[in-house]
Design an enzyme around this catalytic site. Structure first.
Site, PDB file in Angstrom:
ATOM      1  N   ASP A  57       1.105  -1.338   0.162  1.00 40.45           N
ATOM      2  CA  ASP A  57      -0.293   0.105   0.350  1.00 40.45           C
ATOM      3  C   ASP A  57       0.681   1.235   0.222  1.00 40.45           C
ATOM      4  O   ASP A  57       2.045   1.771  -0.035  1.00 40.45           O
ATOM      5  CB  ASP A  57      -1.220  -0.077   1.167  1.00 40.45           C
ATOM      6  CG  ASP A  57      -2.196  -0.860   1.142  1.00 40.45           C
ATOM      7  OD1 ASP A  57      -2.148  -1.243   0.144  1.00 40.45           O
ATOM      8  OD2 ASP A  57      -2.731  -0.657   2.547  1.00 40.45           O
ATOM      9  N   ASP A  58       0.409   2.474  -0.100  1.00 41.19           N
ATOM     10  CA  ASP A  58       0.898   4.013   0.131  1.00 41.19           C
ATOM     11  C   ASP A  58       1.969   4.167  -1.694  1.00 41.19           C
ATOM     12  O   ASP A  58       2.968   4.885  -0.852  1.00 41.19           O
ATOM     13  CB  ASP A  58       1.381   4.163   0.831  1.00 41.19           C
ATOM     14  CG  ASP A  58       0.723   4.405   2.511  1.00 41.19           C
ATOM     15  OD1 ASP A  58      -0.836   3.799   1.874  1.00 41.19           O
ATOM     16  OD2 ASP A  58       0.536   3.527   3.590  1.00 41.19           O
ATOM     17  N   HIS A  82      -7.642   3.930   1.464  1.00 38.59           N
ATOM     18  CA  HIS A  82      -7.151   4.426   2.160  1.00 38.59           C
ATOM     19  C   HIS A  82      -7.295   4.140   3.827  1.00 38.59           C
ATOM     20  O   HIS A  82      -8.306   4.888   3.281  1.00 38.59           O
ATOM     21  CB  HIS A  82      -6.364   5.270   1.621  1.00 38.59           C
ATOM     22  CG  HIS A  82      -5.099   6.226   2.781  1.00 38.59           C
ATOM     23  ND1 HIS A  82      -4.247   5.337   3.262  1.00 38.59           N
ATOM     24  CD2 HIS A  82      -4.854   7.413   2.991  1.00 38.59           C
ATOM     25  CE1 HIS A  82      -3.372   5.942   3.583  1.00 38.59           C
ATOM     26  NE2 HIS A  82      -3.220   7.127   4.262  1.00 38.59           N
TER      27      HIS A  82
END
Length: 315
Positions: A18-19, A139
């Site tokens: 993620d991110d 998110h």
């Protein structure tokens, strides 16, 4: 000499970093993790400071990429929502992980504006990568929140984005190492995710929107990630009922997603989504996850247990 036949996998595991796009150091750590075989898929934050670089890296290294839809950190992508919008505070930033949830509970968020922002993020993703997302999640798990999940499902359906994330971790309630505040937060995330299943299923009639049999990752974040804890998580996943996928030997294959956050810690003044990098991204936990995910003993465990890493598009 006879060629060895690879055994059929018991599990197809999407390990999602993620991110992606958060900052150059997170980007480099994610790329290094992918190249070492520790992750097989990434989720891109298109409103993050290094999103352009991340998209270029994904193309260069052939990294499967989806959208990490962001409604809680930084600045909206949709220009019209940057001022006088229910989604932002007086400084023009999203309300934050808990602030977004509080505003939603108070009925202060416009779902029309949520939809505008989600569609704007998908458009920007397509401009950066040259294709629609192979998968789309939220998110800080905002996509499974009440009301938001309806809009999210509609956008997935309309744009025919085939995969999403349903964060129900089978190991959560037997986990003894999480602090009380995280246990409470993750339990609420799980409740919201369970309530999202009928919503996503309804929209899935039109879009084929689906998710893996098992989600893993709430109990193995940061310092809680270890080879032993990942082995425990995999054992929970093997207990799941396969959704119907079979290998060529007609043995059911479990599909699973493991959410991870590897990288090199952000520098204090570099990165983020408009407000600078947060403590999560600056933490040494990011490097700890990178080291654990590329540990030879974990990669050997995958092989021993016949776990095949893949991307959503390979499911």
């Amino acid at each position: 000499m006879q060629t060895a036949i690879m055994p059929q996998p018991r599990m197809m595991l999407v390990v999602t970093g993620d991110d992606f796009g958060y900052c150059p150091r997170r980007n480099q750590g994610i790329v290094d993790c992918f190249q070492a075989g520790g992750i097989s898929n990434v989720s891109l934050l298109v409103n993050a400071s290094a999103a352009n670089e991340a998209a270029d890296l994904a193309k260069r290294h052939n990294i499967p990429v989806g959208l990490h839809a962001n409604l809680s950190e930084g600045i909206p992508v949709c220009q019209s929502l940057r001022q006088a919008s229910t989604l932002v505070n007086q400084r023009g930033f999203f309300h934050g992980k808990m602030g977004f949830r509080q505003a939603l509970e108070r009925g202060q968020l416009s779902m029309e504006q949520v939809e505008l922002e989600l569609r704007a993020q998908v458009r920007l993703f397509s401009e950066l990568t040259g294709h629609l997302p192979h998968h789309m999640d939220g998110h800080q798990h905002v996509h499974v929140l009440p009301e938001v999940r309806e809009v999210f499902g509609q956008v997935l359906s309309d744009l025919r984005i085939p995969y999403t994330r349903v964060p129900v971790d089978p190991g959560l309630h037997g986990c003894t190492w999480l602090p009380a505040h995280l246990q409470r937060f993750y339990t609420q995330v799980e409740k919201d995710a369970l309530d999202s299943i009928p919503v996503f299923t309804r929209y899935g009639i039109r879009s084929l929107c689906v998710w893996p049999d098992v989600y893993l990752g709430l109990t193995t974040m940061g310092r809680n990630m270890s080879v032993a804890n990942l082995q425990r998580a995999l054992s929970h996943a093997f207990s799941a009922e396969p959704s119907g996928s079979t290998s060529s030997s007609d043995q059911p294959v479990v599909t699973a997603e493991l959410m991870v956050h590897p990288g090199y810690p952000s520098h204090s003044q570099q990165g983020g989504c408009g407000e600078g990098p947060d403590d999560f991204s600056q933490s040494a936990d990011r490097l700890h996850e990178l080291s654990t995910l590329t540990d030879p003993s974990l990669l050997a465990l995958y092989s021993q247990e016949r776990v095949q890493l893949c991307a959503f598009k390979n499911l």
